[in-house]
Design a protein around this motif. Structure first.
Motif, mmCIF file in Angstrom:
data_model
loop_
_atom_site.group_PDB
_atom_site.id
_atom_site.type_symbol
_atom_site.label_atom_id
_atom_site.label_comp_id
_atom_site.label_asym_id
_atom_site.label_seq_id
_atom_site.Cartn_x
_atom_site.Cartn_y
_atom_site.Cartn_z
ATOM 1 N N PHE A 49 -44.628 -15.674 37.618
ATOM 2 C CA PHE A 49 -43.824 -17.026 37.039
ATOM 3 C C PHE A 49 -43.809 -16.952 35.315
ATOM 4 C CE2 PHE A 49 -43.878 -21.247 35.583
ATOM 5 C CZ PHE A 49 -42.990 -21.703 36.348
ATOM 6 N N ILE A 50 -42.412 -17.155 35.071
ATOM 7 C CA ILE A 50 -42.121 -17.325 33.535
ATOM 8 C C ILE A 50 -41.911 -18.866 33.566
ATOM 9 C CG2 ILE A 50 -40.549 -16.840 31.656
ATOM 10 C CD1 ILE A 50 -40.052 -14.074 32.839
ATOM 11 N N ASP A 51 -42.783 -19.315 32.431
ATOM 12 C CA ASP A 51 -42.672 -20.638 32.370
ATOM 13 C C ASP A 51 -41.785 -20.970 31.159
ATOM 14 O OD1 ASP A 51 -43.258 -23.472 31.647
ATOM 15 O OD2 ASP A 51 -45.459 -23.237 31.524
ATOM 16 N N ALA A 52 -40.686 -21.951 31.475
ATOM 17 C CA ALA A 52 -39.603 -22.024 30.262
ATOM 18 C C ALA A 52 -40.126 -23.306 29.460
ATOM 19 C CB ALA A 52 -38.523 -22.552 31.117
ATOM 20 N N LYS A 53 -41.317 -24.016 29.785
ATOM 21 C CA LYS A 53 -42.053 -24.720 29.168
ATOM 22 C C LYS A 53 -41.014 -26.043 28.572
ATOM 23 C CE LYS A 53 -44.917 -21.428 27.119
ATOM 24 N NZ LYS A 53 -45.620 -20.739 25.889
ATOM 25 N N GLY A 54 -40.184 -26.210 29.479
ATOM 26 C CA GLY A 54 -39.340 -27.583 29.415
ATOM 27 C C GLY A 54 -37.975 -27.408 28.803
ATOM 28 N N GLY A 55 -37.721 -25.967 28.464
ATOM 29 C CA GLY A 55 -36.399 -25.517 27.602
ATOM 30 C C GLY A 55 -35.364 -25.420 28.681
ATOM 31 N N VAL A 56 -34.224 -24.779 28.087
ATOM 32 C CA VAL A 56 -33.155 -24.765 29.061
ATOM 33 C C VAL A 56 -32.843 -23.260 29.773
ATOM 34 C CG1 VAL A 56 -30.626 -24.703 29.044
ATOM 35 C CG2 VAL A 56 -31.900 -26.510 27.656
ATOM 36 N N ILE A 57 -32.865 -23.332 31.006
ATOM 37 C CA ILE A 57 -32.616 -21.737 31.767
ATOM 38 C C ILE A 57 -31.073 -21.861 32.121
ATOM 39 C CG2 ILE A 57 -33.262 -20.739 33.804
ATOM 40 C CD1 ILE A 57 -35.895 -22.500 33.938
ATOM 41 N N MET A 58 -30.323 -20.885 31.762
ATOM 42 C CA MET A 58 -29.222 -20.888 31.933
ATOM 43 C C MET A 58 -28.769 -19.235 32.253
ATOM 44 S SD MET A 58 -27.905 -21.843 28.070
ATOM 45 C CE MET A 58 -26.359 -21.063 28.180
ATOM 46 N N PRO A 59 -27.270 -19.094 32.517
ATOM 47 C CA PRO A 59 -27.084 -17.512 32.555
ATOM 48 C C PRO A 59 -26.791 -16.918 31.508
ATOM 49 C CG PRO A 59 -25.746 -19.016 33.894
ATOM 50 C CD PRO A 59 -26.188 -19.983 33.046
ATOM 51 N N ALA A 60 -27.025 -15.633 31.215
ATOM 52 C CA ALA A 60 -26.960 -14.811 29.838
ATOM 53 C C ALA A 60 -25.450 -14.736 29.618
ATOM 54 C CB ALA A 60 -27.557 -13.535 30.121
ATOM 55 N N PHE A 61 -25.411 -14.477 28.396
ATOM 56 C CA PHE A 61 -23.991 -14.605 27.740
ATOM 57 C C PHE A 61 -23.365 -13.182 27.848
ATOM 58 C CE2 PHE A 61 -26.326 -17.907 25.061
ATOM 59 C CZ PHE A 61 -25.364 -18.841 25.334
ATOM 60 N N ILE A 62 -21.820 -13.474 27.939
ATOM 61 C CA ILE A 62 -21.236 -12.149 27.804
ATOM 62 C C ILE A 62 -20.277 -12.160 26.901
ATOM 63 C CG2 ILE A 62 -19.364 -10.964 29.278
ATOM 64 C CD1 ILE A 62 -20.318 -12.585 31.757
ATOM 65 N N ASN A 63 -20.454 -10.744 26.047
ATOM 66 C CA ASN A 63 -19.423 -10.650 24.731
ATOM 67 C C ASN A 63 -18.287 -9.729 25.394
ATOM 68 O OD1 ASN A 63 -18.273 -10.136 22.423
ATOM 69 N ND2 ASN A 63 -20.164 -9.934 21.467
ATOM 70 N N THR A 64 -17.020 -10.051 25.334
ATOM 71 C CA THR A 64 -15.937 -9.340 25.803
ATOM 72 C C THR A 64 -15.568 -8.578 24.636
ATOM 73 O OG1 THR A 64 -14.811 -11.646 25.833
ATOM 74 C CG2 THR A 64 -15.638 -10.663 27.841
ATOM 75 N N ALA A 370 -26.181 -11.542 39.772
ATOM 76 C CA ALA A 370 -26.738 -10.728 39.052
ATOM 77 C C ALA A 370 -27.792 -11.565 38.487
ATOM 78 C CB ALA A 370 -25.774 -9.966 38.035
ATOM 79 N N ALA A 371 -29.009 -11.034 38.118
ATOM 80 C CA ALA A 371 -29.941 -11.577 37.713
ATOM 81 C C ALA A 371 -30.316 -11.673 36.108
ATOM 82 C CB ALA A 371 -31.525 -11.268 38.399
ATOM 83 N N ASP A 372 -29.078 -12.143 35.640
ATOM 84 C CA ASP A 372 -29.088 -12.360 34.238
ATOM 85 C C ASP A 372 -29.234 -13.762 33.873
ATOM 86 O OD1 ASP A 372 -28.055 -9.822 34.540
ATOM 87 O OD2 ASP A 372 -26.086 -9.986 33.460
ATOM 88 N N VAL A 373 -30.295 -13.883 33.277
ATOM 89 C CA VAL A 373 -31.059 -15.206 32.992
ATOM 90 C C VAL A 373 -31.761 -15.306 31.572
ATOM 91 C CG1 VAL A 373 -32.600 -17.214 33.850
ATOM 92 C CG2 VAL A 373 -31.555 -15.318 35.568
ATOM 93 N N ILE A 374 -31.484 -16.285 30.852
ATOM 94 C CA ILE A 374 -31.961 -16.544 29.602
ATOM 95 C C ILE A 374 -32.696 -17.947 29.650
ATOM 96 C CG2 ILE A 374 -30.464 -15.090 28.324
ATOM 97 C CD1 ILE A 374 -29.019 -17.387 27.402
ATOM 98 N N VAL A 375 -33.609 -18.087 28.968
ATOM 99 C CA VAL A 375 -34.396 -19.299 28.566
ATOM 100 C C VAL A 375 -34.129 -19.832 26.982
ATOM 101 C CG1 VAL A 375 -36.547 -20.651 28.407
ATOM 102 C CG2 VAL A 375 -36.104 -18.760 30.277
ATOM 103 N N MET A 376 -33.578 -20.931 26.801
ATOM 104 C CA MET A 376 -33.548 -21.657 25.540
ATOM 105 C C MET A 376 -34.784 -22.470 25.230
ATOM 106 S SD MET A 376 -30.589 -20.077 24.901
ATOM 107 C CE MET A 376 -30.062 -21.090 23.197
ATOM 108 N N ASP A 377 -35.167 -22.108 23.894
ATOM 109 C CA ASP A 377 -36.280 -23.152 23.385
ATOM 110 C C ASP A 377 -35.737 -24.362 22.797
ATOM 111 O OD1 ASP A 377 -38.590 -24.209 22.427
ATOM 112 O OD2 ASP A 377 -38.901 -22.851 20.729
ATOM 113 N N TYR A 378 -35.247 -25.281 23.662
ATOM 114 C CA TYR A 378 -34.521 -26.495 23.406
ATOM 115 C C TYR A 378 -35.036 -27.517 24.013
ATOM 116 C CZ TYR A 378 -30.793 -29.690 22.398
ATOM 117 O OH TYR A 378 -29.756 -30.888 22.031
ATOM 118 N N ILE A 379 -35.585 -28.493 23.357
ATOM 119 C CA ILE A 379 -36.008 -29.768 23.930
ATOM 120 C C ILE A 379 -35.234 -30.794 23.427
ATOM 121 C CG2 ILE A 379 -37.955 -31.464 24.393
ATOM 122 C CD1 ILE A 379 -38.542 -28.477 25.490
#
Length: 445
Positions: A49-64, A370-379
């Protein structure tokens, strides 16, 4: 099994789901479930378990549209460099750098770029490479870095006659070799395109050579009408506009990616649309080089598949989002412009572009993706939901708010610490490489 939970989950799927106390379950390289944290933890009680601590969990970014070869330019001083325009910037800075790159330096440039991508939550990169100091195996040097650090990469080498036809041929063959290597790879983490610099540095003979050696199933990645000089050259030498020349060479199509497209007219946009060709907008680079503002809003409204890139100017896709948002408002003198178009480019179109080269669904948190996931430290200081999340990202976040980055199911960074990489030792090597490159350019090494 891995669960990322206790955060605000933004799925970006067709339903645009939002879970205020959500979690994402990952099984191997794929997402297997998205939902409420308690529900997901009950379903997979033995998962890490990775705890996002109330932050935002979203898809990782793509740079084209990236430029790994520019990684060592930061803070670089070149003796006698005093550009008076875009062509001077190309020849005095960027082409100067690439003429002094060896494969060792290219590898270090890739490692530096990919580290910054991880730190900014970017897990898929379309790179456009040049290293005329050493061409053969240069894409393989980048590919090695991509595999070591776990970044999904579509690579190409920019074919150009600017340093002679022999090097142009080497560039074509490097593209061919890398494309065939990537096509034989089974990880779904590597891809290749036939790279081209820009039409004003490519003769008809080299166009023909590239077409002859381009493997089936891929397109081209080329700068188009970035500077007005590119258009003027095409009109003078070929009696036609740039998109018409590319059309005549059968370069346009659904697998081809056109960078910039600043100086294009409605007729050319019609051709881009009719051929289902992709375009990538790079707002900061266009402004920094004083090349102009492309008709990006018009292209999006015409239904042209238009993505968002950085051109190596930054590795923070949120930064590009912020700049694109205000650039088009300013250029069009319209405060209502770009509110919906730019997030569409970043969060949806970039994924569509990427999935023309990679099989697993990208840019979404959904079962089978694809399991491309990021967590943002944003409350959030104000209410947040699926309807206003873009406003929170635009005005409240930046790339350095990313605390956890997962690509293809592998944790690349957790709590701002890279995994499996001695970052301090790596950065020391990169700084040594940058000093070596500066010495070569300025003639004291």
């Amino acid at each position: 099994m891995l669960i990322v939970g206790n955060g605000h989950v933004i799925t970006r799927d067709a339903k645009n789901q939002y879970f205020p106390d959500g979690a994402v379950a990952i099984d191997g390289m794929k997402i297997c479930r998205v939902g409420q944290t308690a529900e997901i933890r009950r379903a997979f009680p033995d998962a890490d378990f990775i705890d996002a601590k109330g932050g935002v969990i979203m898809p990782a970014f793509i740079n084209t549209h990236e430029h790994i070869y520019s990684a060592m330019a930061r803070g670089l001083n070149i003796n006698g460099y005093a550009p008076k325009g875009f062509l001077d910037i190309l020849d005095g800075l960027w082409w100067n750098i690439d003429r002094h790159l060896t494969n060792d330096l290219t590898y270090l440039s890739a490692m530096e770029t990919y580290v910054e991508c991880i730190k900014n939550g970017v897990t898929t990169v379309f790179d456009h490479h040049a290293s005329f100091g050493e061409i053969k195996d240069s894409l393989f040097a980048i590919g090695q870095a991509a595999q070591e650090l776990g970044i999904r990469s579509c690579l190409c080498y920019e074919v150009s006659d600017r340093d002679g036809q022999d090097k142009a041929r080497q560039a074509v063959l490097e593209n061919e070799a890398w494309i065939r290597h990537a096509q034989a790879d089974t990880t779904d983490m590597l891809a290749g395109m036939m790279g081209m610099h820009a039409q004003f540095t490519i003769s008809d003979e080299t166009m023909a050579l590239a077409a002859e050696h381009k493997p089936d199933g891929v397109g081209y990645h080329i700068h188009v009408a970035e500077g007005i000089e590119d258009l003027q050259d095409c009109l003078k030498k070929h009696g036609k506009r740039i998109i018409d020349r590319l059309y005549d060479w059968n370069i346009l199509g659904p697998k081809t990616l056109l960078g910039h497209c600043i100086h294009v007219n409605p007729h050319e946009m019609d051709l881009i649309k009719e051929t289902d060709t992709m375009v990538v907008h790079n707002p900061e680079s266009n402004m920094g080089n004083a090349c102009g503002c492309p008709p990006t809003m018009d292209m999006v409204h015409r239904g042209i598949l238009t993505g968002l890139g950085t051109d190596g100017y930054t590795h923070d896709m949120i930064e590009s989002y912020k700049v694109a948002n205000i650039l088009h408002k300013h250029h069009l003198c319209d405060a209502t412009a770009a509110w919906t178009e730019v997030p569409q480019m970043l969060f949806y179109n970039n994924a569509v572009i990427a999935n023309r080269y990679f099989k697993a669904p990208l840019g979404v948190l959904a079962e089978g993706a694809a399991a491309d996931v990021i967590v943002m430290d944003y409350i959030a200081p104000t209410p947040m939901n699926e309807e206003n999340i873009n406003g929170h990202i635009l005005f409240g976040m930046n790339g350095h708010d990313v605390v956890t980055t997962i690509a293809n199911g592998k944790v690349l960074m957790e709590n701002r610490q890279l995994t499996g990489v001695d970052e301090e030792a790596l950065m020391a090597k990169i700084r040594e490489g940058a000093a070596t490159l500066a010495g070569r350019i300025n003639g004291y090494l």
